[in-house]
Structures are given as structure tokens and as C-alpha cells.
Design a protein around this motif. Structure first.
Motif, PDB file in Angstrom:
ATOM      1  N   ARG A 107       0.835  -1.205   0.000  1.00 19.92           N
ATOM      2  CA  ARG A 107       0.000   0.000   0.000  1.00 19.92           C
ATOM      3  C   ARG A 107       0.873   1.259   0.000  1.00 19.92           C
ATOM      4  O   ARG A 107       0.572   2.225  -0.697  1.00 19.92           O
ATOM      5  N   THR A 108       1.944   1.246   0.763  1.00 22.13           N
ATOM      6  CA  THR A 108       2.851   2.398   0.793  1.00 22.13           C
ATOM      7  C   THR A 108       3.442   2.651  -0.594  1.00 22.13           C
ATOM      8  O   THR A 108       3.507   3.801  -1.046  1.00 22.13           O
ATOM      9  N   GLY A 109       3.848   1.591  -1.278  1.00 24.84           N
ATOM     10  CA  GLY A 109       4.374   1.735  -2.633  1.00 24.84           C
ATOM     11  C   GLY A 109       3.335   2.290  -3.596  1.00 24.84           C
ATOM     12  O   GLY A 109       3.633   3.158  -4.425  1.00 24.84           O
ATOM     13  N   LEU A 110       2.117   1.794  -3.486  1.00 26.67           N
ATOM     14  CA  LEU A 110       1.044   2.296  -4.340  1.00 26.67           C
ATOM     15  C   LEU A 110       0.749   3.763  -4.064  1.00 26.67           C
ATOM     16  O   LEU A 110       0.487   4.533  -4.993  1.00 26.67           O
ATOM     17  N   GLU A 116       3.023  10.384  -7.429  1.00 27.63           N
ATOM     18  CA  GLU A 116       3.755  10.695  -8.660  1.00 27.63           C
ATOM     19  C   GLU A 116       2.800  10.903  -9.835  1.00 27.63           C
ATOM     20  O   GLU A 116       2.970  11.833 -10.629  1.00 27.63           O
ATOM     21  N   LEU A 117       1.782  10.049  -9.938  1.00 25.96           N
ATOM     22  CA  LEU A 117       0.808  10.199 -11.026  1.00 25.96           C
ATOM     23  C   LEU A 117       0.030  11.511 -10.901  1.00 25.96           C
ATOM     24  O   LEU A 117      -0.247  12.178 -11.907  1.00 25.96           O
ATOM     25  N   ARG A 118      -0.332  11.869  -9.692  1.00 22.42           N
ATOM     26  CA  ARG A 118      -1.065  13.127  -9.492  1.00 22.42           C
ATOM     27  C   ARG A 118      -0.186  14.322  -9.869  1.00 22.42           C
ATOM     28  O   ARG A 118      -0.670  15.311 -10.426  1.00 22.42           O
ATOM     29  N   ARG A 128      -4.860  10.156 -20.192  1.00 25.64           N
ATOM     30  CA  ARG A 128      -4.302   8.861 -19.755  1.00 25.64           C
ATOM     31  C   ARG A 128      -3.747   8.941 -18.331  1.00 25.64           C
ATOM     32  O   ARG A 128      -3.716   7.956 -17.609  1.00 25.64           O
ATOM     33  N   ASP A 129      -3.300  10.146 -17.909  1.00 26.64           N
ATOM     34  CA  ASP A 129      -2.844  10.316 -16.535  1.00 26.64           C
ATOM     35  C   ASP A 129      -4.016  10.186 -15.569  1.00 26.64           C
ATOM     36  O   ASP A 129      -3.894   9.586 -14.504  1.00 26.64           O
ATOM     37  N   ARG A 130      -5.151  10.751 -15.970  1.00 29.85           N
ATOM     38  CA  ARG A 130      -6.351  10.647 -15.134  1.00 29.85           C
ATOM     39  C   ARG A 130      -6.788   9.185 -15.019  1.00 29.85           C
ATOM     40  O   ARG A 130      -7.143   8.713 -13.945  1.00 29.85           O
ATOM     41  N   GLU A 131      -6.735   8.441 -16.115  1.00 24.09           N
ATOM     42  CA  GLU A 131      -7.089   7.019 -16.106  1.00 24.09           C
ATOM     43  C   GLU A 131      -6.130   6.233 -15.214  1.00 24.09           C
ATOM     44  O   GLU A 131      -6.534   5.333 -14.477  1.00 24.09           O
ATOM     45  N   ALA A 132      -4.853   6.558 -15.294  1.00 20.12           N
ATOM     46  CA  ALA A 132      -3.862   5.872 -14.465  1.00 20.12           C
ATOM     47  C   ALA A 132      -4.106   6.152 -12.985  1.00 20.12           C
ATOM     48  O   ALA A 132      -3.970   5.255 -12.139  1.00 20.12           O
ATOM     49  N   ALA A 135      -7.084   4.063 -11.888  1.00 18.85           N
ATOM     50  CA  ALA A 135      -6.688   2.657 -11.751  1.00 18.85           C
ATOM     51  C   ALA A 135      -5.869   2.453 -10.479  1.00 18.85           C
ATOM     52  O   ALA A 135      -6.064   1.472  -9.743  1.00 18.85           O
ATOM     53  N   MET A 136      -4.968   3.397 -10.204  1.00 18.13           N
ATOM     54  CA  MET A 136      -4.138   3.290  -9.008  1.00 18.13           C
ATOM     55  C   MET A 136      -4.987   3.418  -7.742  1.00 18.13           C
ATOM     56  O   MET A 136      -4.776   2.697  -6.766  1.00 18.13           O
ATOM     57  N   GLN A 137      -5.967   4.318  -7.763  1.00 14.39           N
ATOM     58  CA  GLN A 137      -6.858   4.462  -6.608  1.00 14.39           C
ATOM     59  C   GLN A 137      -7.660   3.181  -6.384  1.00 14.39           C
ATOM     60  O   GLN A 137      -7.901   2.786  -5.239  1.00 14.39           O
ATOM     61  N   ALA A 138      -8.059   2.513  -7.468  1.00  9.25           N
ATOM     62  CA  ALA A 138      -8.773   1.242  -7.342  1.00  9.25           C
ATOM     63  C   ALA A 138      -7.870   0.180  -6.710  1.00  9.25           C
ATOM     64  O   ALA A 138      -8.308  -0.611  -5.863  1.00  9.25           O
ATOM     65  N   GLN A 139      -6.591   0.172  -7.109  1.00  9.16           N
ATOM     66  CA  GLN A 139      -5.647  -0.783  -6.518  1.00  9.16           C
ATOM     67  C   GLN A 139      -5.454  -0.501  -5.027  1.00  9.16           C
ATOM     68  O   GLN A 139      -5.397  -1.432  -4.219  1.00  9.16           O
ATOM     69  N   VAL A 140      -5.347   0.775  -4.679  1.00  7.03           N
ATOM     70  CA  VAL A 140      -5.189   1.140  -3.270  1.00  7.03           C
ATOM     71  C   VAL A 140      -6.416   0.697  -2.480  1.00  7.03           C
ATOM     72  O   VAL A 140      -6.298   0.157  -1.368  1.00  7.03           O
ATOM     73  N   SER A 141      -7.602   0.876  -3.042  1.00  2.14           N
ATOM     74  CA  SER A 141      -8.832   0.450  -2.363  1.00  2.14           C
ATOM     75  C   SER A 141      -8.862  -1.058  -2.167  1.00  2.14           C
ATOM     76  O   SER A 141      -9.280  -1.553  -1.115  1.00  2.14           O
TER      77      SER A 141
END
Length: 172
Positions: A107-110, A116-118, A128-132, A135-141
Motif C-alpha cells: 500500500r505504501t508503494g502504491l 507521482e501520477l497526481r 491517460r494520466d487521469r485514467e492511471a 486505476a491506481m486508486q482502485a488498486q489502493v482500495s
């Protein structure tokens, strides 16, 4: 009037009734205490030594096979709390905590990747940055849900250990 009768009928059907439960208890050759709700699940060599335990809202009583209602406290702790030895308890707690630590590190890595993406999105404003980011927020969840599940598993194991009278130092 039909509505009232229907409501009362549903209420009476949904109201739980108190039902006493009967279990059988026996101790095997290693001194481990076992419980079952079906006498047929008791190994044949232990059936004669098995006691019926009546469970209700009050304290449990052991019913001897010879007499109908002999009340005495149920036997409690064995040499192996919960049927497991010290090594099993320590390993189980360690496995769960190692798994929890791995999830927390993931979770810390994500979170770092999300920051970085933000930052990139603020600079470039690309779709594509917004999509990334989404996707990253979904992984964190997802990882958060796994962490929550792991904490629940540790709490459940701790509760089981407390009920089995496992010493606190075995739970570290």
C-alpha cells in the motif's frame, strides 16, 4: 385490517425462538478436548467416554451418559490450548502479521506511485494520466480491503486464543 394481520404474521415468523443446543465433548488420547453436535461424528473408541453438554443462556452443564441430569462444570483447559501447541499458535500469529506487513508495504508503494501520477497530471493534464490515477486508486482500495480483512483475521485469531486460554506471550 389485512395489513395489520399480515404484519403480525410476518413479525411472528421473524421472531427468533430460543432453542437449547446439545453438544458432545470427549478427550482424545493426546488430551485434546473435542466437541461435536452429532454423536455419530465421535470416533468409536471415545464414544463411551463422551459427555453430552447442554448449552443455553446459562452456564453449560455436562450430562453423564449414565444419569439424566448430573450438573457439574464442563472441563476447560487442556495441556494444548485450543488443541494446538505453542509452536502452532506462534507460527499462526507470525504468518498473519507477516502477510499484513507485506500488504502495508504494498500500500505504501502504491501511495507513492499515486502521488507521482497526481504530480504528472497536474503538470501535463492528459486523459491517460487521469485514467492511471483512477486505476491506481482502485488498486489502493483493493489493498485497503485486504488489509482490513487481515486485521479481522488477526482479531479473530486473538479472540480464539483468548477463549482457549493461550498465554499472551504465545500471541506475540
Amino acid at each position: 385490517m389485512k395489513t395489520i394481520w399480515l404484519s403480525l404474521l410476518l413479525l411472528s415468523l421473524l421472531t427468533p425462538t430460543a432453542a437449547p443446543a446439545a453438544f458432545y465433548q470427549w478427550t482424545d488420547a493426546e488430551g485434546v478436548v473435542h466437541f461435536t453436535d452429532n454423536r455419530n461424528h465421535i470416533p468409536t473408541q471415545y464414544r463411551e467416554k463422551a459427555h453430552r453438554v447442554e448449552v443455553s443462556d446459562t452456564a453449560p452443564t455436562v450430562v453423564s451418559p449414565d444419569a439424566n441430569a448430573v450438573s457439574r462444570p464442563a472441563p476447560t483447559v487442556t495441556a494444548k490450548p485450543g488443541g494446538h501447541d505453542e509452536r502452532w499458535w506462534r507460527n499462526r500469529f507470525k504468518e498473519l502479521r507477516v502477510e499484513l506487513k507485506a500488504l502495508q508495504d504494498q500500500r505504501t508503494g502504491l501511495e507513492q506511485q499515486l502521488v507521482e501520477l497526481r504530480r504528472k497530471r497536474t503538470i501535463f493534464q492528459r486523459a491517460r494520466d487521469r485514467e492511471a490515477i483512477n486505476a491506481m486508486q482502485a488498486q489502493v482500495s483493493t489493498v485497503d480491503a485486504k488489509i482490513s480483512e487481515m486485521l479481522n483475521r488477526i482479531a479473530a485469531l486473538d479472540l480464539a486464543a483468548a477463549q482457549a486460554a493461550v498465554p499472551v506471550e504465545w500471541r506475540q
